[in-house]
Design an enzyme around this catalytic site. Structure first.
Site, PDB file in Angstrom:
ATOM      1  N   HIS A 135       0.896  -1.127  -0.014  1.00 33.67           N
ATOM      2  CA  HIS A 135      -0.133   0.120   0.091  1.00 33.67           C
ATOM      3  C   HIS A 135       0.821   1.290   0.072  1.00 33.67           C
ATOM      4  CE1 HIS A 135       0.348  -0.254   4.582  1.00 33.67           C
ATOM      5  NE2 HIS A 135       0.285   1.067   4.302  1.00 33.67           N
ATOM      6  N   ASP A 176       0.060  -7.732   1.134  1.00 37.90           N
ATOM      7  CA  ASP A 176       0.557  -6.265   1.572  1.00 37.90           C
ATOM      8  C   ASP A 176       2.115  -6.187   1.375  1.00 37.90           C
ATOM      9  OD1 ASP A 176       0.233  -3.645   1.491  1.00 37.90           O
ATOM     10  OD2 ASP A 176      -0.317  -3.347   3.749  1.00 37.90           O
ATOM     11  N   SER A 254       4.411   2.496   8.067  1.00 37.79           N
ATOM     12  CA  SER A 254       4.258   1.339   6.943  1.00 37.79           C
ATOM     13  C   SER A 254       5.173   0.870   6.291  1.00 37.79           C
ATOM     14  CB  SER A 254       3.082   1.558   6.274  1.00 37.79           C
ATOM     15  OG  SER A 254       1.790   1.531   6.815  1.00 37.79           O
TER      16      SER A 254
END
Length: 311
Positions: A135, A176, A254
């Protein structure tokens, strides 16, 4: 707290013996001033002595506590210093127009690019492969216009700061995960040390390194709060076996590493629950276990797609 307690015991007898009642005359006021001056002098001497002396001379228990705290602090410092050079800062950029050359691409952020988001990643190997969350680079991975760009800022093995364009190598939205590659000829990189997530325990210490809200090289600490969690992937499927931690993870973290007390990567920081309407972290954060990452990343590097998509 122990030092303040000792200080109170020292000062209390002086105040009781030398401060007169409230209805005393001027001579009593003078005595009070002298007592206050004397007390202040003792306090100043006490603090000076503590700062310049070995505290173990006062109490073995206090000395042991101070030593344990110092060892824990030194460990955290060493963990950060040993791992932070393997963590990268990723900027997701949208260009106003397609650049004509590589040099123009590198200047694009200052001239005609818009920063759409930031994230983290870590150096996988000495060949320049960078592991991060899908992402973080989803727009680059799905770009058909040629206007998307990822800039990767990192430090090489010699401590030199470098910024380079990150090219997409492979990605797996189911988990992811994504791999970028930076071309750094003549620069030696320092890959992370991989651990295992197979034998983790709830309550074990863990540390997250990343770039929350664009603040580079940020360390947060916590414990493993839960194991075997299930979190949603970017394409709506479920990622099973996720690690839950209370180490703060926010926007920009992230893709960064979650490490154990030995400096080994045990997961990739991926998601956090936020309080509705506030955007604030609730302290419930998740990482993809490194055992899952190790199983998938080699296929992405070699084939560009996960194993399941090739058949």
């Amino acid at each position: 707290m122990a030092v303040l307690g000792c200080l109170t015991c020292m000062l209390s007898p002086i105040l009781r013996n030398q401060i007169p009642p409230s209805n005393s005359n001027n001579s009593h006021l003078l005595t009070r001033r002298k007592a206050l001056t004397f007390t202040t002098s003792i306090a100043a001497f006490y603090f000076h002595f503590c700062q310049n002396s070995d505290i173990s001379g006062f109490s073995p228990a206090i000395a042991q506590q101070v030593d344990e705290l110092q060892q824990e602090e030194d460990r955290d410092v060493q963990l950060f210093q040993g791992t932070s050079s393997s963590v990268v800062f990723i900027k997701d950029l949208e260009l106003a127009r397609i650049p004509k050359s590589t040099s123009e691409t590198l200047l694009a952020e200052d001239e005609n690019a818009k920063v759409q988001g930031t994230g983290s990643g870590f150096i996988w190997d000495k060949f320049g492969h960078i592991v991060t969350n899908y992402h973080v680079v989803a727009k680059l991975a799905t770009d058909r216009s040629g206007l998307q760009l990822c800039k990767v800022s990192l430090v090489d093995a010699n401590g030199n700061s470098i910024t380079s364009e990150g090219k997409i190598v492979g990605f797996d939205p189911d988990y992811d995960l994504a791999v970028l590659k930076v071309d750094l000829k003549g620069n030696e990189l320092k890959p992370v040390t991989l651990g295992t997530s197979r034998h983790l325990h709830v309550g074990q210490s863990c540390f997250a390194i990343g770039n929350p809200y664009g603040y580079e090289n940020t360390l947060t600490t916590g414990v493993i709060s839960g194991l075997g969690r299930e979190i949603p992937s970017p394409n709506g499927k479920s990622i099973r076996g996720a690690i839950q931690t209370d180490a703060a993870i926010n926007a920009g973290n992230s893709g960064g590493p979650l490490i154990d007390s030995y400096g080994h990567v045990i997961g990739i920081n991926t998601a956090t629950f936020t309080r509705k309407g506030t955007g604030m972290s609730s302290g419930v954060n998740f990482a993809i276990p490194i055992d899952t990452v190790v199983r998938i990343i080699p296929y992405l590097i070699v084939y560009g797609t996960p194993y399941t998509d090739r058949y």
